[in-house]
Design a protein around this motif. Structure first.
Motif, PDB file in Angstrom:
ATOM      1  N   LYS A  65      12.947  60.704   1.952  1.00  0.00           N
ATOM      2  CA  LYS A  65      12.814  61.903   1.117  1.00  0.00           C
ATOM      3  C   LYS A  65      13.761  63.003   1.593  1.00  0.00           C
ATOM      4  O   LYS A  65      14.227  62.995   2.740  1.00  0.00           O
ATOM      5  CB  LYS A  65      11.373  62.433   1.150  1.00  0.00           C
ATOM      6  N   ILE A 121      13.775  67.275   1.418  1.00  0.00           N
ATOM      7  CA  ILE A 121      13.115  68.509   0.971  1.00  0.00           C
ATOM      8  C   ILE A 121      14.201  69.481   0.511  1.00  0.00           C
ATOM      9  O   ILE A 121      15.086  69.840   1.285  1.00  0.00           O
ATOM     10  CB  ILE A 121      12.249  69.119   2.092  1.00  0.00           C
ATOM     11  N   GLU A 145      10.267  73.337   3.357  1.00  0.00           N
ATOM     12  CA  GLU A 145       9.730  72.718   4.577  1.00  0.00           C
ATOM     13  C   GLU A 145       9.107  73.808   5.460  1.00  0.00           C
ATOM     14  O   GLU A 145       9.461  74.982   5.366  1.00  0.00           O
ATOM     15  CB  GLU A 145      10.786  71.924   5.386  1.00  0.00           C
ATOM     16  N   HIS A 146       8.214  73.401   6.309  1.00  0.00           N
ATOM     17  CA  HIS A 146       7.456  74.263   7.233  1.00  0.00           C
ATOM     18  C   HIS A 146       6.447  75.162   6.515  1.00  0.00           C
ATOM     19  O   HIS A 146       5.273  75.129   6.855  1.00  0.00           O
ATOM     20  CB  HIS A 146       8.382  75.107   8.131  1.00  0.00           C
ATOM     21  N   VAL A 199       5.260  74.652   3.791  1.00  0.00           N
ATOM     22  CA  VAL A 199       4.326  73.711   3.162  1.00  0.00           C
ATOM     23  C   VAL A 199       3.147  73.394   4.103  1.00  0.00           C
ATOM     24  O   VAL A 199       2.037  73.127   3.662  1.00  0.00           O
ATOM     25  CB  VAL A 199       5.074  72.430   2.690  1.00  0.00           C
ATOM     26  N   VAL A 200       3.399  73.481   5.408  1.00  0.00           N
ATOM     27  CA  VAL A 200       2.329  73.239   6.389  1.00  0.00           C
ATOM     28  C   VAL A 200       1.272  74.349   6.299  1.00  0.00           C
ATOM     29  O   VAL A 200       0.113  74.149   6.641  1.00  0.00           O
ATOM     30  CB  VAL A 200       2.948  73.165   7.818  1.00  0.00           C
ATOM     31  N   GLY A 247      14.923  63.955   9.781  1.00  0.00           N
ATOM     32  CA  GLY A 247      14.405  64.826   8.728  1.00  0.00           C
ATOM     33  C   GLY A 247      14.433  64.193   7.361  1.00  0.00           C
ATOM     34  O   GLY A 247      14.265  64.882   6.353  1.00  0.00           O
ATOM     35  N   GLY A 277      12.433  61.597   6.422  1.00  0.00           N
ATOM     36  CA  GLY A 277      11.157  60.958   6.086  1.00  0.00           C
ATOM     37  C   GLY A 277      11.091  59.479   6.418  1.00  0.00           C
ATOM     38  O   GLY A 277      10.420  58.712   5.711  1.00  0.00           O
ATOM     39  N   PRO A 309       0.429  66.336   9.544  1.00  0.00           N
ATOM     40  CA  PRO A 309       1.498  66.495   8.553  1.00  0.00           C
ATOM     41  C   PRO A 309       0.973  67.153   7.275  1.00  0.00           C
ATOM     42  O   PRO A 309      -0.215  67.070   6.977  1.00  0.00           O
ATOM     43  CB  PRO A 309       1.924  65.051   8.266  1.00  0.00           C
ATOM     44  N   SER A 310       1.883  67.791   6.538  1.00  0.00           N
ATOM     45  CA  SER A 310       1.464  68.398   5.267  1.00  0.00           C
ATOM     46  C   SER A 310       1.203  67.314   4.223  1.00  0.00           C
ATOM     47  O   SER A 310       0.485  67.537   3.259  1.00  0.00           O
ATOM     48  CB  SER A 310       2.561  69.329   4.755  1.00  0.00           C
ATOM     49  N   VAL A 342       3.730  65.960   2.469  1.00  0.00           N
ATOM     50  CA  VAL A 342       4.785  66.005   1.443  1.00  0.00           C
ATOM     51  C   VAL A 342       5.684  64.762   1.512  1.00  0.00           C
ATOM     52  O   VAL A 342       6.091  64.229   0.472  1.00  0.00           O
ATOM     53  CB  VAL A 342       5.606  67.322   1.544  1.00  0.00           C
ATOM     54  N   ASP A 343       5.953  64.281   2.733  1.00  0.00           N
ATOM     55  CA  ASP A 343       6.885  63.153   2.887  1.00  0.00           C
ATOM     56  C   ASP A 343       6.360  61.889   2.211  1.00  0.00           C
ATOM     57  O   ASP A 343       7.020  61.283   1.380  1.00  0.00           O
ATOM     58  CB  ASP A 343       7.107  62.836   4.377  1.00  0.00           C
ATOM     59  N   ARG A 368      18.141  65.782  17.135  1.00  0.00           N
ATOM     60  CA  ARG A 368      17.191  66.898  17.119  1.00  0.00           C
ATOM     61  C   ARG A 368      15.890  66.512  17.824  1.00  0.00           C
ATOM     62  O   ARG A 368      15.623  65.335  18.069  1.00  0.00           O
ATOM     63  CB  ARG A 368      16.888  67.359  15.696  1.00  0.00           C
ATOM     64  N   THR A 370       9.758  66.241  15.089  1.00  0.00           N
ATOM     65  CA  THR A 370       9.119  67.191  14.163  1.00  0.00           C
ATOM     66  C   THR A 370       7.956  67.930  14.835  1.00  0.00           C
ATOM     67  O   THR A 370       7.828  69.146  14.705  1.00  0.00           O
ATOM     68  CB  THR A 370       8.596  66.421  12.927  1.00  0.00           C
ATOM     69  N   GLY A 382      14.068  69.108   6.234  1.00  0.00           N
ATOM     70  CA  GLY A 382      13.142  68.541   7.223  1.00  0.00           C
ATOM     71  C   GLY A 382      12.830  69.594   8.269  1.00  0.00           C
ATOM     72  O   GLY A 382      12.974  70.791   8.028  1.00  0.00           O
ATOM     73  N   ALA A 383      12.461  69.129   9.452  1.00  0.00           N
ATOM     74  CA  ALA A 383      11.967  70.068  10.463  1.00  0.00           C
ATOM     75  C   ALA A 383      13.052  70.969  11.033  1.00  0.00           C
ATOM     76  O   ALA A 383      12.773  72.057  11.521  1.00  0.00           O
ATOM     77  CB  ALA A 383      11.282  69.287  11.572  1.00  0.00           C
TER      78      ALA A 383
END
Ligand code: PMV
Length: 310
Positions: free
Chosen positions: A14, A16, A20-21, A23-24, A93, A95, A136-137, A139-140, A183, A186, A270-271
């Motif tokens: 996925k 975004i 992102e974020h 959404v959490v 990031g 997914g 996790p929210s 969304v992924d 990176r 997440t 992503g994150a």
């Protein structure tokens, strides 16, 4: 004797586009499925098991095995041996864990004699995602299971997964995804942000709410075929992600590179954190991928929604 053809299922990665974020914290995010993902293959076996490559670390193996066992239990542990074939860069990031969860969920459901609806696949994949990410929210894996551009929202702390509304695009919605270094996981980025927002809640809630509004405006822009308005929302979202402390020099550099190549909008996806993936919105992404690839950038293009050339 006829050989049984192995089961094969797919889970999409996925990207975004907005949100992102935030959404959490209960705000909407606009997220689309990639044409790349993770494929799961299954062959009949004595017991339900996940076969993993020897190259994985002990920690990775135990995480994957634990998540798989959790989903397998929920469908009565069908007698199948599952292998995974990722065609997506991992942990940047895009997914990959959700794609893997959806591919496994579909395969387990099929092996148990059920045709996996997006809803059923999402329900089972959610059990795996919780193992991978803690909180996790959703969304992924929701985007991956439905394979549609979604405006997704989940109340913070809700017991169940959130809801996604399909966002139809009258125009082809095409992006370039480019990688800008390694990176942190997440979990690390999400919990560092949680600590900052716990210390200065009003300031951070203000920014989350602004990002949520951008997601809604972006969804409207998509439905109206206004790609310039969507691109602008992405650029503003990047500024807010940077304000939240989620961007970094490698990400910023790639964002400006994509804008320099004509992106209608570009932002981290992503994150974020010290590196990861950047998404740029383009009318014609193919030549951009050729140019960037020539310069040694790992990148690809994908269509997230809208009419496809036949
Ligand atoms: O970087 P990824 O693919 O793990 O994306 C996570 C998206 C976040 O909004 C940062 C977390 C979440 O659970 O939604």
């Amino acid at each position: 004797m006829a050989t049984e053809s192995p089961l094969s299922t797919f889970g999409a990665g996925k990207v975004i586009l907005l949100g992102e974020h935030s959404v959490v914290y209960g705000h909407p995010a606009l997220c689309g499925p990639l044409s790349y993902g993770v494929r799961a293959r299954g062959v009949p076996a004595k017991k339900c098991q996940l076969s993993l490559p020897a190259t994985l670390s002990r920690a990775q193996r135990s995480l994957l095995t634990g998540a798989f066992a959790r989903a397998a239990k929920l469908v009565g542990e069908p007698a199948v041996k599952v292998t995974l074939d990722p065609e997506l860069p991992l942990s940047v990031g895009l997914g990959s864990s959700a794609a893997l969860s959806v591919a496994c969920a579909r395969l387990l459901l099929r092996a148990a004699g059920q045709e996996p609806s997006p809803k059923e696949a999402a329900r089972l994949a959610w059990a795996m995602e919780q193992e991978f990410h803690g909180t996790p929210s959703g969304v992924d894996h929701t985007t991956s299971a439905h394979e549609r551009l979604l405006l997704y929202r989940r109340a913070p702390g809700a017991a169940s997964v959130g809801k996604g509304r399909t966002v139809d695009s009258p125009k082809p919605l095409k992006v370039v995804v480019a990688l800008a270094g390694e990176r942190s996981p997440t979990k690390v980025t999400v919990s560092a942000l949680r600590a900052r927002q716990a210390r200065w809640p009003e300031r951070y809630q203000r920014l989350f709410a602004q990002i949520g509004r951008l997601s809604m405006e972006g969804a409207k822009a998509v439905e109206a075929g206004d790609l310039e308005a969507l691109g602008d929302a992405m650029n503003v979202n990047q500024g807010l992600l940077s304000a939240l402390g989620l961007s970094s020099p490698p990400l910023e550099e790639m964002v400006y590179r994509l804008r320099g190549l004509g992106a209608l909008g570009a932002k981290l996806t992503g994150a974020g954190g010290d590196g990861g993936a950047v998404v740029g919105l383009f009318v014609e992404p193919e030549s951009v991928v050729t140019q960037l690839t020539r310069l040694g950038v790992r990148c690809f293009s994908s269509q997230l929604a809208g009419p496809r050339a036949s």
